[in-house]
Write an enzyme that holds these catalytic residues in place. Structure first.
Site, short mmCIF file in Angstrom:
data_model
loop_
_atom_site.label_atom_id
_atom_site.label_comp_id
_atom_site.label_asym_id
_atom_site.label_seq_id
_atom_site.Cartn_x
_atom_site.Cartn_y
_atom_site.Cartn_z
N LYS A 126 41.79 42.34 45.09
CA LYS A 126 42.48 41.09 45.42
C LYS A 126 43.55 40.80 44.37
O LYS A 126 44.66 40.35 44.68
CB LYS A 126 41.46 39.94 45.52
CG LYS A 126 42.03 38.65 46.10
CD LYS A 126 42.65 37.73 45.09
CE LYS A 126 43.17 36.45 45.73
NZ LYS A 126 43.82 35.55 44.76
N HIS A 180 45.38 30.31 33.33
CA HIS A 180 45.52 29.57 34.58
C HIS A 180 45.74 28.08 34.34
O HIS A 180 46.38 27.40 35.11
CB HIS A 180 44.22 29.69 35.39
CG HIS A 180 44.31 30.67 36.52
ND1 HIS A 180 45.20 30.51 37.55
CD2 HIS A 180 43.63 31.80 36.79
CE1 HIS A 180 45.06 31.52 38.39
NE2 HIS A 180 44.12 32.32 37.96
C1 MEV Z 1 42.64 35.88 41.11
O1 MEV Z 1 43.58 35.54 42.11
C2 MEV Z 1 42.60 37.38 40.91
C3 MEV Z 1 41.53 37.86 39.93
O2 MEV Z 1 40.26 37.38 40.35
C4 MEV Z 1 41.57 39.38 39.96
C5 MEV Z 1 40.44 40.04 39.20
O3 MEV Z 1 39.37 39.43 39.03
O4 MEV Z 1 40.64 41.21 38.80
C6 MEV Z 1 41.77 37.34 38.56
#
Ligand code: MEV
Length: 424
Positions: free
Chosen positions: A266, A380
């Site tokens: 994702k 974030h």
């Molecule tokens: C968030 O949009 C994407 C992440 O969860 C990807 C990951 O965990 O590698 C930060």
């Protein structure tokens, strides 16, 4: 020539960013103007794209900076609603630059069309009968799109598969391999499959059922790799080796566990989709292809790999199907998509695919680096806080103040934002 390194871009006002982009690239002013003017897809244009149109819908478009792909600097438009993605990709592209940037390749732009053949008396004999007519079938499929043929595309091959143990028993599937050049290719491939259907019925004595492109476009692959010098990985109290090994351990988690692999991939798609959407391409097709490819060996796994080389530097790779086009469909109609392609100065769909896969790898690295060190929330928080402040009703002049106070208090919540607004 483009220079993708624009320092302090994030601190500039919107107008100053236009100036900075103008200086960094020889792309025409109209393109830049289009990119910086939101809502340029008119409802009249939208009305020709889908049904029941009443409005259009806007998303933020940010510029991915610092990218060097196959030795060429690219400014990359990214359309996404999630904070931190544009900044994360840009920062990782800067680290990758120290190792020469991204080295990307693509296979030929070959799509797969599927034709399901049912009710065949002898499945194995029918299979071989189809192969006997290979040249004839390819010639028929080749003729459906004279323009594509002129550009060097067309039918390349057929493969016949026996599907066993389906809920209705055995049946045949013909794969038509079709080179679609700079198109996404769905229309050409679907048309070719429909054209072949009656011929297949005649050859096999069976009944053709579905005739449709496969989104597992694993003959149209994009691949990229990067080397991050271990020293470039150090920050705050984290030494480079620790960050590198943490990233490799994080990758191992995704390689071994589908629950983690889904989230890991994702993160890759955060970067991939942002450019796919910016260029008017079909992000559902790209998503479907990516996840099906991630499960192609029977177990869902990571699309990327991370390890180290002889010098101890971090090495990343990403391979995935990439069925994107630069002609036709929304890519042609949507003014921002056109401007996005011009800003990247891509001449072929393959070049676009190389950019997209590279941004996917950069985005993956951004997530793993954060997860393996300070955690994802810190980065974030400040952008998230701005969104919360806006949701609480903060106007332009108050957003930064309210957000900064919530971050310093470690409490980013809408009720707190409302309180702060009342206090000010
Ligand atoms: C968030 O949009 C994407 C992440 O969860 C990807 C990951 O965990 O590698 C930060």
């Amino acid at each position: 020539m483009t220079n993708s390194r624009i320092s302090g871009f994030y601190k500039l006002s919107l107008d100053e960013r236009l100036d900075a982009l103008q200086k960094a690239t020889d792309v025409d002013d109209e393109t830049l103007g289009t990119l910086l003017t939101s809502g340029l897809l008119t409802t009249q244009q939208a009305d020709k794209m889908v049904e029941n149109v009443v409005a259009t819908h806007n998303l933020p478009l940010g510029i991915g900076l610092n990218f060097k792909i196959n030795g060429v600097d690219r400014l990359i438009p990214m359309v996404i609603e999630e904070p931190s993605v544009v900044a994360g990709a840009s920062f990782m592209a800067k680290l990758a630059r120290a190792g020469g940037g991204f080295f990307a390749t693509t296979s030929a732009p070959e799509m797969i069309g599927q034709i399901q053949v049912l009710d065949v008396a002898n499945i194995h004999s029918a299979k071989l009968a189809i192969y006997e007519k290979r040249e004839e079938l390819l010639a028929i499929a080749d003729n459906i799109d004279p323009i594509l043929k002129k550009l060097g595309g067309g039918a390349r091959d057929i493969e016949v598969r026996v599907i066993e143990n389906s809920p209705i028993g055995e049946f045949l599937v013909l794969h038509l391999i079709y080179d679609v050049r700079d198109a996404m290719g769905a229309n050409a491939v679907n048309t070719a499959c429909e054209k072949l259907a009656p011929h297949l019925e005649k050859i096999t004595g069976g009944r053709v059922h579905l005739k449709i492109l496969s989104n597992l476009s694993d003959k149209r692959m994009a691949r990229t790799r990067c080397v991050i010098p271990v020293d470039a990985l150090k920050f705050d109290d984290y030494v480079g080796e620790l960050v590198r090994d943490g990233i490799i351990e994080a990758y191992a988690f995704a390689a071994a566990d589908p629950y983690r692999a889904a989230t890991h991939n994702k993160g890759i798609m955060n970067g991939v989709d942002a450019v796919v959407i910016a260029t008017g391409n079909d992000w559902r097709a790209i998503e479907a292809g990516a996840h099906a490819y991630a499960a192609k060996d029977g177990k869902y796994t990571s699309l990327s790999t991370w390890g180290k080389n002889d010098e101890g530097n971090l090495v990343g790779t990403l391979e995935m199907p990439m069925a994107v086009g630069i002609v036709g469909g929304a890519t042609k109609v949507h003014p921002t998509a056109q401007a996005a392609l011009r800003l990247m100065q891509v001449k072929t769909a393959s070049e676009l695919a190389e950019i997209i896969v590279s941004i996917g790898l950069a985005q993956n690295l951004a997530a793993l680096r954060a997860l393996a060190t300070e955690g994802i929330q810190r980065g974030h928080m400040s952008l998230h806080a701005r969104q919360v402040a806006i949701a609480a009703g903060a106007g332009d002049e108050m957003v930064e103040l309210v957000a900064a106070q919530m971050v310093s208090e470690g409490m980013v919540r809408i009720d707190r934002a409302e309180e702060i607004l009342k206090e000010k």
